[in-house]
Design a protein around this motif. Structure first.
Motif, PDB file in Angstrom:
ATOM      1  N   GLN A 304      20.187  -2.032  -1.786  1.00 51.56           N
ATOM      2  CA  GLN A 304      21.488  -1.698  -1.852  1.00 51.56           C
ATOM      3  C   GLN A 304      21.593  -1.847   0.272  1.00 51.56           C
ATOM      4  OE1 GLN A 304      21.451   3.136  -2.940  1.00 51.56           O
ATOM      5  NE2 GLN A 304      22.554   2.904  -1.464  1.00 51.56           N
ATOM      6  N   ILE A 305      20.898  -0.977   0.501  1.00 49.99           N
ATOM      7  CA  ILE A 305      20.730  -1.495   2.254  1.00 49.99           C
ATOM      8  C   ILE A 305      20.325  -2.620   2.865  1.00 49.99           C
ATOM      9  CG2 ILE A 305      19.741  -0.285   5.069  1.00 49.99           C
ATOM     10  CD1 ILE A 305      21.306   1.640   2.629  1.00 49.99           C
ATOM     11  N   ALA A 306      19.570  -3.414   2.427  1.00 48.65           N
ATOM     12  CA  ALA A 306      19.109  -4.801   2.360  1.00 48.65           C
ATOM     13  C   ALA A 306      20.238  -6.006   2.217  1.00 48.65           C
ATOM     14  CB  ALA A 306      18.074  -5.000   2.172  1.00 48.65           C
ATOM     15  N   TRP A 307      20.958  -5.556   1.038  1.00 47.98           N
ATOM     16  CA  TRP A 307      21.919  -6.204   0.455  1.00 47.98           C
ATOM     17  C   TRP A 307      23.110  -6.664   1.195  1.00 47.98           C
ATOM     18  CZ3 TRP A 307      23.644 -10.559  -1.642  1.00 47.98           C
ATOM     19  CH2 TRP A 307      24.740 -11.106  -1.892  1.00 47.98           C
ATOM     20  N   THR A 308      24.123  -5.127   1.495  1.00 49.44           N
ATOM     21  CA  THR A 308      25.683  -4.620   2.532  1.00 49.44           C
ATOM     22  C   THR A 308      24.373  -4.567   3.866  1.00 49.44           C
ATOM     23  OG1 THR A 308      25.575  -2.804   0.772  1.00 49.44           O
ATOM     24  CG2 THR A 308      26.610  -3.062   3.123  1.00 49.44           C
ATOM     25  N   GLY A 309      23.333  -5.047   4.170  1.00 47.57           N
ATOM     26  CA  GLY A 309      23.022  -4.862   6.035  1.00 47.57           C
ATOM     27  C   GLY A 309      23.346  -6.941   5.936  1.00 47.57           C
ATOM     28  N   SER A 310      22.534  -7.791   4.891  1.00 47.26           N
ATOM     29  CA  SER A 310      22.738  -8.747   4.953  1.00 47.26           C
ATOM     30  C   SER A 310      24.019  -9.910   4.754  1.00 47.26           C
ATOM     31  CB  SER A 310      22.304  -9.795   3.599  1.00 47.26           C
ATOM     32  OG  SER A 310      20.875  -9.385   3.391  1.00 47.26           O
ATOM     33  N   GLN A 311      25.152  -8.529   4.280  1.00 48.02           N
ATOM     34  CA  GLN A 311      26.772  -9.223   4.013  1.00 48.02           C
ATOM     35  C   GLN A 311      27.367  -9.432   5.440  1.00 48.02           C
ATOM     36  OE1 GLN A 311      28.826  -8.992   0.297  1.00 48.02           O
ATOM     37  NE2 GLN A 311      27.241  -6.842   0.515  1.00 48.02           N
ATOM     38  N   ILE A 312      26.928  -8.028   5.989  1.00 49.74           N
ATOM     39  CA  ILE A 312      27.321  -7.402   7.544  1.00 49.74           C
ATOM     40  C   ILE A 312      27.053  -8.329   8.053  1.00 49.74           C
ATOM     41  CG2 ILE A 312      27.414  -5.790   9.051  1.00 49.74           C
ATOM     42  CD1 ILE A 312      27.177  -3.636   7.169  1.00 49.74           C
ATOM     43  N   TYR A 313      26.090  -9.092   8.662  1.00 47.25           N
ATOM     44  CA  TYR A 313      25.317  -9.527   9.519  1.00 47.25           C
ATOM     45  C   TYR A 313      26.002 -10.965   9.094  1.00 47.25           C
ATOM     46  CZ  TYR A 313      22.572 -11.680  12.193  1.00 47.25           C
ATOM     47  OH  TYR A 313      21.480 -13.125  13.465  1.00 47.25           O
ATOM     48  N   SER A 314      25.738 -11.767   8.170  1.00 48.42           N
ATOM     49  CA  SER A 314      26.220 -12.362   7.880  1.00 48.42           C
ATOM     50  C   SER A 314      27.874 -12.641   8.345  1.00 48.42           C
ATOM     51  CB  SER A 314      26.086 -12.867   6.290  1.00 48.42           C
ATOM     52  OG  SER A 314      27.209 -14.429   6.027  1.00 48.42           O
ATOM     53  N   SER A 315      28.819 -12.268   8.059  1.00 51.74           N
ATOM     54  CA  SER A 315      30.086 -12.250   8.109  1.00 51.74           C
ATOM     55  C   SER A 315      30.619 -11.686   9.422  1.00 51.74           C
ATOM     56  CB  SER A 315      30.981 -11.140   7.390  1.00 51.74           C
ATOM     57  OG  SER A 315      30.229  -9.264   7.487  1.00 51.74           O
ATOM     58  N   ASP A 316      29.620 -11.211  10.387  1.00 48.41           N
ATOM     59  CA  ASP A 316      29.828 -10.970  11.893  1.00 48.41           C
ATOM     60  C   ASP A 316      28.539 -10.621  12.679  1.00 48.41           C
ATOM     61  OD1 ASP A 316      30.506 -10.381  14.905  1.00 48.41           O
ATOM     62  OD2 ASP A 316      31.516  -8.137  13.879  1.00 48.41           O
ATOM     63  N   LYS A 317      28.562 -11.638  13.425  1.00 47.70           N
ATOM     64  CA  LYS A 317      26.640 -11.528  13.790  1.00 47.70           C
ATOM     65  C   LYS A 317      26.355 -10.189  15.139  1.00 47.70           C
ATOM     66  CE  LYS A 317      24.541 -15.020  12.096  1.00 47.70           C
ATOM     67  NZ  LYS A 317      25.307 -15.759  10.805  1.00 47.70           N
ATOM     68  N   SER A 318      27.973 -10.238  15.542  1.00 45.94           N
ATOM     69  CA  SER A 318      27.710  -8.835  16.347  1.00 45.94           C
ATOM     70  C   SER A 318      27.505  -7.489  16.421  1.00 45.94           C
ATOM     71  CB  SER A 318      29.760  -9.072  17.485  1.00 45.94           C
ATOM     72  OG  SER A 318      30.651  -8.916  16.499  1.00 45.94           O
ATOM     73  N   SER A 319      27.669  -7.376  14.607  1.00 53.29           N
ATOM     74  CA  SER A 319      27.342  -6.104  14.893  1.00 53.29           C
ATOM     75  C   SER A 319      26.150  -5.865  14.686  1.00 53.29           C
ATOM     76  CB  SER A 319      27.478  -6.058  12.707  1.00 53.29           C
ATOM     77  OG  SER A 319      26.896  -7.331  11.881  1.00 53.29           O
ATOM     78  N   CYS A 320      24.892  -6.387  15.292  1.00 53.46           N
ATOM     79  CA  CYS A 320      23.972  -6.012  15.689  1.00 53.46           C
ATOM     80  C   CYS A 320      23.963  -5.056  16.624  1.00 53.46           C
ATOM     81  CB  CYS A 320      22.829  -7.255  15.588  1.00 53.46           C
ATOM     82  SG  CYS A 320      22.662  -8.158  14.241  1.00 53.46           S
ATOM     83  N   ILE A 321      23.320  -4.450  16.642  1.00 56.56           N
ATOM     84  CA  ILE A 321      22.370  -2.900  17.743  1.00 56.56           C
ATOM     85  C   ILE A 321      21.566  -3.789  18.463  1.00 56.56           C
ATOM     86  CG2 ILE A 321      24.819  -1.854  16.222  1.00 56.56           C
ATOM     87  CD1 ILE A 321      21.270   0.215  15.861  1.00 56.56           C
ATOM     88  N   GLU A 322      21.432  -2.693  19.480  1.00 52.74           N
ATOM     89  CA  GLU A 322      20.145  -3.076  20.418  1.00 52.74           C
ATOM     90  C   GLU A 322      19.326  -1.978  19.753  1.00 52.74           C
ATOM     91  OE1 GLU A 322      18.834  -4.894  22.469  1.00 52.74           O
ATOM     92  OE2 GLU A 322      20.674  -5.922  22.369  1.00 52.74           O
ATOM     93  N   PRO A 323      17.705  -2.184  19.611  1.00 49.96           N
ATOM     94  CA  PRO A 323      17.102  -1.202  18.854  1.00 49.96           C
ATOM     95  C   PRO A 323      17.299   0.425  19.302  1.00 49.96           C
ATOM     96  CG  PRO A 323      16.053  -3.163  18.931  1.00 49.96           C
ATOM     97  CD  PRO A 323      16.851  -3.561  19.608  1.00 49.96           C
ATOM     98  N   GLU A 324      17.192   0.375  21.131  1.00 52.03           N
ATOM     99  CA  GLU A 324      17.589   1.520  21.369  1.00 52.03           C
ATOM    100  C   GLU A 324      19.025   2.122  21.511  1.00 52.03           C
ATOM    101  OE1 GLU A 324      17.907  -1.157  24.832  1.00 52.03           O
ATOM    102  OE2 GLU A 324      17.423  -1.259  23.192  1.00 52.03           O
ATOM    103  N   ASN A 325      19.436   1.740  20.390  1.00 54.09           N
ATOM    104  CA  ASN A 325      20.767   2.476  20.197  1.00 54.09           C
ATOM    105  C   ASN A 325      20.384   2.413  18.767  1.00 54.09           C
ATOM    106  OD1 ASN A 325      21.819   1.763  22.866  1.00 54.09           O
ATOM    107  ND2 ASN A 325      22.421  -0.610  22.303  1.00 54.09           N
ATOM    108  N   ALA A 326      19.401   2.341  17.650  1.00 61.75           N
ATOM    109  CA  ALA A 326      19.943   2.576  16.365  1.00 61.75           C
ATOM    110  C   ALA A 326      20.207   4.648  16.259  1.00 61.75           C
ATOM    111  CB  ALA A 326      18.467   2.270  16.041  1.00 61.75           C
ATOM    112  N   SER A 327      20.978   4.932  15.682  1.00 62.18           N
ATOM    113  CA  SER A 327      21.487   6.498  15.696  1.00 62.18           C
ATOM    114  C   SER A 327      21.848   6.829  14.104  1.00 62.18           C
ATOM    115  CB  SER A 327      22.577   6.994  16.459  1.00 62.18           C
ATOM    116  OG  SER A 327      23.680   6.087  16.630  1.00 62.18           O
TER     117      SER A 327
END
Length: 342
Positions: A304-327
């Motif tokens: 469920q996390i992988a599928w939703t993450g794929s949709q988020i990233y595919s629709s908006d590349k700016s949704s990515c965060i820097e690893p140090e900001n993974a809160s």
């Protein structure tokens, strides 16, 4: 695109790899796009619930093995992964942080894009994908959620929810009262099925509009359990029938109001056969198609996390965060999440 999803909101630590096809993301309604799904569940002592510290310790201990099995099942190497997504909330803080640490470590070391995912949205999106639904009235029922949702203008809107405890918490607390370990939903269902006469105790039935309440029901059932003259099978039967009747009434009101011809149930409690039976009858009455998330994916899982993450990233590349900001956010409401891909 290959996405690794990491789930760690509560008692489950799970990893999954899904293959996302942006050009035709809905082409395969079955689970063929899920290349691997591995998980390990923290088991509490009899009579106890999830202790966040102990559950997070469990996650830390099994993380490496679960990730390794996930890669082996998918028959790939971590270097083949194009995206990593992790459950950032809502959930238990110590448990969420384990998933966040594992995710940002992998993303940082292998230089892979990282996306945070709302766990509840993950339940909804994977359920829709696996049932090939389009825009269903959706019931999310689990240990952490009890809510009715409709999708409108790029967000999931809450049509009704619990005013106190969730249906999963209700079953867990009753189960622990009887000496079982959380999660207890399957034990309640099993004992309810053993009620020979189907004797129904009179219990609090509280619904306010489309919102429901279970705390009074919990107190009454605990009192019935304390009275040793009561048959526990009948108590569980009464609990289940009353709680489900409350939920079904809320669903019927929502179906009548929205006129929606699709209905979907997701979350751990959706595995209960009696609940599905009652909801299916309600859908027949209102001319709506009943769908339920496949049993394997009812509970918390990395898919469920992988599928939703794929949709988020595919629709908006700016949704990515820097690893140090993974809160993480323990109280991340799903109705605050923008859904640009739908």
């Amino acid at each position: 695109m290959l996405c690794l999803g990491i789930e760690s909101t509560a008692h489950t630590f799970g990893c999954s790899v899904v293959e996302y096809n942006k050009g035709n993301p809905s082409s395969v309604p079955e689970d063929g796009f899920i290349l691997s799904e591995t998980r390990d569940i923290y088991k509490a002592s009899a009579g106890w619930g999830i202790h966040p510290r102990d559950a997070s310790k469990h996650h830390s201990q099994v993380a490496t093995d679960i990730l390794k099995k996930c890669m082996e099942e998918a028959r790939i190497n971590i270097k083949n992964i194009d995206l990593i997504s992790y459950s950032a909330g809502p959930g238990l803080g110590p448990c969420l942080r384990v998933g966040a640490v594992v995710s940002r470590s992998l993303a940082s070391f292998y230089n892979i894009p990282l996306v945070p995912v709302n766990h509840a949205v993950g339940h909804l999106e994977l359920g829709i994908k696996l049932t090939n639904s389009i825009n269903p009235l959706t019931l999310l029922v689990s240990g952490g959620h009890t809510m009715l949702l409709v999708f409108y203008r790029n967000k999931w809107r809450i049509f009704g929810e619990t005013l106190d405890i969730t249906i999963g918490q209700l079953f867990d607390q009753v189960g622990r009262k009887m000496g079982f370990a959380s999660p207890c939903g399957n034990k309640i269902e099993e004992l309810s099925g053993l009620s020979k006469d189907g004797f129904l105790h009179t219990l609090p039935y509280i619904i306010k509009g489309n919102d429901v309440s279970f705390s009074g029901l919990l107190s009454s059932v605990k009192s019935l359990i304390d009275d040793k003259s009561n048959n526990l099978y009948d108590v569980c039967f009464s609990l289940q029938e009353t709680a489900f009747a409350i939920i079904v009434e809320a669903v019927e009101r929502a179906l009548a109001f929205t006129g929606n011809k699709e209905f979907l149930i997701v979350g751990g409690v959706s595995a209960n056969k009696r609940l599905s039976e009652m909801l299916n009858l309600a859908c027949v009455t209102h001319g709506s198609v009943f769908n339920s998330c496949p049993l394997r994916y009812c509970g918390d899982n990395g898919a469920q996390i992988a599928w939703t993450g794929s949709q988020i990233y595919s629709s908006d590349k700016s949704s990515c965060i820097e690893p140090e900001n993974a809160s993480v956010n323990q109280s991340w409401r799903l109705d605050s999440v923008s859904i640009p891909w739908r």
